[in-house]
Design an enzyme around this catalytic site. Structure first.
Site, PDB file in Angstrom:
ATOM      1  N   SER A 124      -2.463   3.577   1.356  1.00 44.70           N
ATOM      2  CA  SER A 124      -2.580   2.491   2.327  1.00 44.70           C
ATOM      3  C   SER A 124      -2.399   3.008   3.742  1.00 44.70           C
ATOM      4  O   SER A 124      -1.608   3.934   3.977  1.00 44.70           O
ATOM      5  CB  SER A 124      -1.490   1.458   2.024  1.00 44.70           C
ATOM      6  OG  SER A 124      -1.389   0.537   3.073  1.00 44.70           O
ATOM      7  N   TYR A 148       7.566  -0.574   0.459  1.00 45.46           N
ATOM      8  CA  TYR A 148       6.197  -0.465  -0.077  1.00 45.46           C
ATOM      9  C   TYR A 148       5.505   0.789   0.468  1.00 45.46           C
ATOM     10  O   TYR A 148       4.977   1.607  -0.295  1.00 45.46           O
ATOM     11  CB  TYR A 148       5.381  -1.719   0.288  1.00 45.46           C
ATOM     12  CG  TYR A 148       3.899  -1.537   0.060  1.00 45.46           C
ATOM     13  CD1 TYR A 148       3.385  -1.476  -1.226  1.00 45.46           C
ATOM     14  CD2 TYR A 148       3.012  -1.411   1.143  1.00 45.46           C
ATOM     15  CE1 TYR A 148       2.021  -1.288  -1.445  1.00 45.46           C
ATOM     16  CE2 TYR A 148       1.655  -1.225   0.932  1.00 45.46           C
ATOM     17  CZ  TYR A 148       1.159  -1.160  -0.361  1.00 45.46           C
ATOM     18  OH  TYR A 148      -0.177  -0.964  -0.569  1.00 45.46           O
ATOM     19  N   LYS A 152       4.173   4.528  -1.373  1.00 44.18           N
ATOM     20  CA  LYS A 152       2.832   5.137  -1.250  1.00 44.18           C
ATOM     21  C   LYS A 152       2.953   6.571  -0.747  1.00 44.18           C
ATOM     22  O   LYS A 152       2.286   7.482  -1.246  1.00 44.18           O
ATOM     23  CB  LYS A 152       1.956   4.304  -0.304  1.00 44.18           C
ATOM     24  CG  LYS A 152       1.572   2.951  -0.861  1.00 44.18           C
ATOM     25  CD  LYS A 152       0.642   3.094  -2.056  1.00 44.18           C
ATOM     26  CE  LYS A 152       0.363   1.792  -2.761  1.00 44.18           C
ATOM     27  NZ  LYS A 152      -0.365   1.946  -4.016  1.00 44.18           N
TER      28      LYS A 152
HETATM   29  P1  NAD Z   1      -3.711  -6.445  -7.173  1.00 48.73           P
HETATM   30  O1  NAD Z   1      -2.319  -6.923  -7.304  1.00 48.73           O
HETATM   31  O2  NAD Z   1      -4.802  -7.458  -7.103  1.00 48.73           O
HETATM   32  O3  NAD Z   1      -4.068  -5.427  -8.356  1.00 48.73           O
HETATM   33  C1  NAD Z   1      -3.105  -4.581  -8.920  1.00 48.73           C
HETATM   34  C2  NAD Z   1      -3.244  -4.678 -10.439  1.00 48.73           C
HETATM   35  O4  NAD Z   1      -2.273  -3.802 -11.024  1.00 48.73           O
HETATM   36  C3  NAD Z   1      -2.985  -6.075 -10.982  1.00 48.73           C
HETATM   37  O5  NAD Z   1      -4.036  -6.430 -11.856  1.00 48.73           O
HETATM   38  C4  NAD Z   1      -1.655  -5.952 -11.733  1.00 48.73           C
HETATM   39  O6  NAD Z   1      -1.608  -6.810 -12.858  1.00 48.73           O
HETATM   40  C5  NAD Z   1      -1.647  -4.489 -12.112  1.00 48.73           C
HETATM   41  N1  NAD Z   1      -0.314  -3.891 -12.243  1.00 48.73           N
HETATM   42  C6  NAD Z   1       0.738  -3.984 -11.397  1.00 48.73           C
HETATM   43  N2  NAD Z   1       1.781  -3.262 -11.860  1.00 48.73           N
HETATM   44  C7  NAD Z   1       1.361  -2.698 -13.013  1.00 48.73           C
HETATM   45  C8  NAD Z   1       1.982  -1.845 -13.964  1.00 48.73           C
HETATM   46  N3  NAD Z   1       3.261  -1.447 -13.809  1.00 48.73           N
HETATM   47  N4  NAD Z   1       1.264  -1.436 -15.042  1.00 48.73           N
HETATM   48  C9  NAD Z   1      -0.015  -1.856 -15.215  1.00 48.73           C
HETATM   49  N5  NAD Z   1      -0.647  -2.672 -14.352  1.00 48.73           N
HETATM   50  C10 NAD Z   1       0.037  -3.085 -13.263  1.00 48.73           C
HETATM   51  O7  NAD Z   1      -3.741  -5.484  -5.883  1.00 48.73           O
HETATM   52  P2  NAD Z   1      -4.994  -4.867  -5.113  1.00 48.73           P
HETATM   53  O8  NAD Z   1      -5.119  -5.568  -3.819  1.00 48.73           O
HETATM   54  O9  NAD Z   1      -6.151  -4.788  -5.995  1.00 48.73           O
HETATM   55  O10 NAD Z   1      -4.422  -3.423  -4.791  1.00 48.73           O
HETATM   56  C11 NAD Z   1      -4.724  -2.313  -5.616  1.00 48.73           C
HETATM   57  C12 NAD Z   1      -4.028  -1.080  -5.047  1.00 48.73           C
HETATM   58  O11 NAD Z   1      -4.454  -0.883  -3.698  1.00 48.73           O
HETATM   59  C13 NAD Z   1      -2.508  -1.207  -4.998  1.00 48.73           C
HETATM   60  O12 NAD Z   1      -1.951   0.028  -5.368  1.00 48.73           O
HETATM   61  C14 NAD Z   1      -2.225  -1.508  -3.536  1.00 48.73           C
HETATM   62  O13 NAD Z   1      -0.954  -1.040  -3.147  1.00 48.73           O
HETATM   63  C15 NAD Z   1      -3.329  -0.757  -2.839  1.00 48.73           C
HETATM   64  N6  NAD Z   1      -3.663  -1.303  -1.501  1.00 48.73           N
HETATM   65  C16 NAD Z   1      -4.035  -2.625  -1.407  1.00 48.73           C
HETATM   66  C17 NAD Z   1      -4.313  -3.155  -0.144  1.00 48.73           C
HETATM   67  C18 NAD Z   1      -4.693  -4.603   0.004  1.00 48.73           C
HETATM   68  O14 NAD Z   1      -4.620  -5.121   1.126  1.00 48.73           O
HETATM   69  N7  NAD Z   1      -5.122  -5.293  -1.041  1.00 48.73           N
HETATM   70  C19 NAD Z   1      -4.238  -2.356   1.012  1.00 48.73           C
HETATM   71  C20 NAD Z   1      -3.875  -1.019   0.861  1.00 48.73           C
HETATM   72  C21 NAD Z   1      -3.590  -0.500  -0.416  1.00 48.73           C
HETATM   73  N1  UFG Z   2      -1.642 -12.828  10.549  1.00 54.09           N
HETATM   74  C1  UFG Z   2      -1.489 -14.081  11.140  1.00 54.09           C
HETATM   75  N2  UFG Z   2      -1.171 -15.132  10.316  1.00 54.09           N
HETATM   76  C2  UFG Z   2      -1.016 -14.993   8.970  1.00 54.09           C
HETATM   77  C3  UFG Z   2      -1.189 -13.708   8.389  1.00 54.09           C
HETATM   78  C4  UFG Z   2      -1.495 -12.644   9.206  1.00 54.09           C
HETATM   79  O1  UFG Z   2      -1.611 -14.239  12.354  1.00 54.09           O
HETATM   80  O2  UFG Z   2      -0.717 -15.986   8.294  1.00 54.09           O
HETATM   81  C5  UFG Z   2      -2.011 -11.686  11.416  1.00 54.09           C
HETATM   82  C6  UFG Z   2      -0.976 -10.579  11.410  1.00 54.09           C
HETATM   83  O3  UFG Z   2       0.020 -10.831  12.374  1.00 54.09           O
HETATM   84  C7  UFG Z   2      -1.846  -9.358  11.729  1.00 54.09           C
HETATM   85  C8  UFG Z   2      -3.197  -9.700  11.086  1.00 54.09           C
HETATM   86  O4  UFG Z   2      -3.191 -11.098  10.894  1.00 54.09           O
HETATM   87  O5  UFG Z   2      -2.043  -9.259  13.129  1.00 54.09           O
HETATM   88  C9  UFG Z   2      -3.396  -9.017   9.731  1.00 54.09           C
HETATM   89  O6  UFG Z   2      -2.289  -9.317   8.890  1.00 54.09           O
HETATM   90  P1  UFG Z   2      -2.323  -9.065   7.304  1.00 54.09           P
HETATM   91  O7  UFG Z   2      -1.019  -9.528   6.761  1.00 54.09           O
HETATM   92  O8  UFG Z   2      -3.565  -9.636   6.737  1.00 54.09           O
HETATM   93  O9  UFG Z   2      -2.481  -7.491   7.200  1.00 54.09           O
HETATM   94  P2  UFG Z   2      -1.541  -6.290   7.725  1.00 54.09           P
HETATM   95  O10 UFG Z   2      -2.387  -5.441   8.622  1.00 54.09           O
HETATM   96  O11 UFG Z   2      -0.264  -6.778   8.258  1.00 54.09           O
HETATM   97  O12 UFG Z   2      -1.210  -5.491   6.372  1.00 54.09           O
HETATM   98  C10 UFG Z   2      -2.177  -5.279   5.348  1.00 54.09           C
HETATM   99  C11 UFG Z   2      -1.450  -5.157   4.008  1.00 54.09           C
HETATM  100  C12 UFG Z   2      -0.584  -3.922   4.006  1.00 54.09           C
HETATM  101  C13 UFG Z   2      -1.442  -2.728   4.299  1.00 54.09           C
HETATM  102  C14 UFG Z   2      -2.159  -2.908   5.620  1.00 54.09           C
HETATM  103  C15 UFG Z   2      -3.093  -1.744   5.863  1.00 54.09           C
HETATM  104  O13 UFG Z   2      -0.642  -6.305   3.795  1.00 54.09           O
HETATM  105  O14 UFG Z   2      -0.015  -3.740   2.738  1.00 54.09           O
HETATM  106  O15 UFG Z   2      -2.922  -4.119   5.604  1.00 54.09           O
HETATM  107  O16 UFG Z   2      -3.877  -1.542   4.722  1.00 54.09           O
HETATM  108  F1  UFG Z   2      -0.661  -1.624   4.385  1.00 54.09           F
END
Ligand code: NAD
Ligand code: UFG
Length: 337
Positions: A124, A148, A152
């Site tokens: 991330s 978190y 990572k």
């Molecule tokens: P998500 O929660 O939709 O998907 C994660 C999946 O992993 C789920 O289906 C959950 O059931 C499964 N899971 C969780 N713990 C588990 C375990 N111990 N064993 C087996 N399965 C398990 O999340 P996502 O948004 O698809 O994110 C996927 C990956 O990308 C994560 O590692 C997250 O940290 C990373 N990531 C996500 C974002 C984002 O904004 N969505 C940003 C940066 C990184």
């Molecule tokens: N925001 C609002 N109102 C809300 C939610 C968010 O104004 O209800 C604003 C936040 O202040 C920020 C922007 O929208 O300026 C984006 O916020 P998000 O929560 O959507 O995303 P972040 O950039 O804070 O974080 C996300 C994931 C993190 C990840 C990061 C980079 O939550 O886990 O993107 O991948 F690390």
């Protein structure tokens, strides 16, 4: 190629399963369904025409993983499984270390025993912390500020040590910026449980009328309109980035960390306006105090992904909003996935 997607039933994993299946790979989805639902498998079949192989299991179950890797002759693993909510990680850090760090070690042990040495890891942009310069490239210092992000970074370091210890390993850590949007069918998308933490799912639920208004966290940032700026990337672009990373791994041993972003920042107010246009619905909002821990602006330098993976994000903000709306507005008939 035979690929295992841990967390493959989740938001990013399911979209990646579509991209990989359509590219001709055979995917096995390994998930404990802690944040996803069984109905996903049926949706994936409707999109791709191929019934996905699903294994119910936890990544901390090393024996089950090992059996799955061997049974399906897995050549490459994409490791999505984990917990991902920054605020929650401050409240239950042990769960985050257990799922994300212990889970990754368990997977690596299983891969070691099964002889699978190729891995794509979901990291991330959170590992960069407060950006010191923009756009953020992979040389930007890391500066995690929450459990978190630390999980990572710990896993990235473990992977780097592993690659140094044995040249047979092929590892790519993908640092995602802000994934949004849904598959164009509207059948799969992001459906957080309870109140959404992230901007796009929150906006979508305000547009349906389920939530009354969006709180805009701060309008006094040093950005063009005062609201936060982020690098929103369409989840299908992100999914295709994984397919490119798998192809890269085939030819390149060692360890790489690569940003997946567009390089373009959009503000919160720009996101609201774009969503109103895509949905034809108003998105009422009010300005609220800044959210602790948020940075003003964060967007990627995606040049390395272009150079190494031959990948560039190509979908527009309008497509991000339109597909989110198609998924969100169709959920009344289809139910969440
Ligand atoms: P998500 O929660 O939709 O998907 C994660 C999946 O992993 C789920 O289906 C959950 O059931 C499964 N899971 C969780 N713990 C588990 C375990 N111990 N064993 C087996 N399965 C398990 O999340 P996502 O948004 O698809 O994110 C996927 C990956 O990308 C994560 O590692 C997250 O940290 C990373 N990531 C996500 C974002 C984002 O904004 N969505 C940003 C940066 C990184
Ligand atoms: N925001 C609002 N109102 C809300 C939610 C968010 O104004 O209800 C604003 C936040 O202040 C920020 C922007 O929208 O300026 C984006 O916020 P998000 O929560 O959507 O995303 P972040 O950039 O804070 O974080 C996300 C994931 C993190 C990840 C990061 C980079 O939550 O886990 O993107 O991948 F690390």
């Amino acid at each position: 190629m035979n690929l295992l997607l841990t967390g493959g039933m989740g938001y990013i994993g399911s979209h990646t399963a579509v991209a990989l299946t359509l590219a001709g790979h055979r995917v096995v989805l390994y998930d404990n369904l802690s944040n996803s639902a069984q109905v996903m498998a049926e949706r994936l079949e409707r999109i791709t025409g191929v019934s996905p192989l699903f294994v119910s299991g936890d990544v901390r179950d090393t024996d089950r993983l090992c059996h799955t890797l061997r049974h399906h002759a897995i050549e490459t693993v994409i490791h999505f499984a984990g917990l991902k909510v920054v605020g929650e990680s401050l409240e239950i850090p042990l769960d985050y270390y257990a799922n994300n760090v212990q889970g990754s070690i368990s997977l690596l042990q299983a891969m070691h025993v099964a002889g699978t040495r190729a891995l794509v890891f979901s990291s991330s942009a959170n590992v960069y912390g407060e950006p010191r310069y923009l756009p953020v490239d992979e040389c930007h210092p890391t500066g995690v500020t929450n459990p978190y992000g630390r999980t990572k970074l710990h896993v990235e370091e473990i992977l780097h040590d592993l690659a140094r210890s044995d040249p047979a390993w092929r590892i790519v850590c993908l640092r995602y910026f802000n994934p949004v949007g849904a598959h164009e069918s509207g059948l799969i998308g992001e459906h957080p449980q309870g109140l959404p933490n992230n901007l796009m799912p929150y906006i979508a639920r305000v547009a349906t009328g389920e939530l009354a208004e969006l709180q805009v966290f701060g309008n006094d940032y040093p950005t063009p309109d005062g609201t936060g700026v982020r690098d929103f990337i369409h989840v299908m672009d992100l999914a295709e980035g994984h397919a490119c990373a798998v192809a890269y791994l085939n030819a390149h041993p060692g360890w790489q960390v690569i940003n997946l972003g567009t390089g373009q920042g959009y503000s919160v107010l720009e996101m609201i306006r774009a969503f109103e246009v895509a949905s034809g619905r108003p998105v009422p909002y009010r300005i609220a105090p800044r959210r602790p821990g948020d940075s003003a602006s964060c967007y990627a330098n995606p040049e390395k992904a272009h150079r190494l993976l031959n990948w560039t994000a190509r979908r527009t903000l309008a497509q991000m909003c339109a597909t989110t709306w198609a998924f969100q507005s169709g959920m009344g008939t289809e139910g969440p996935a």
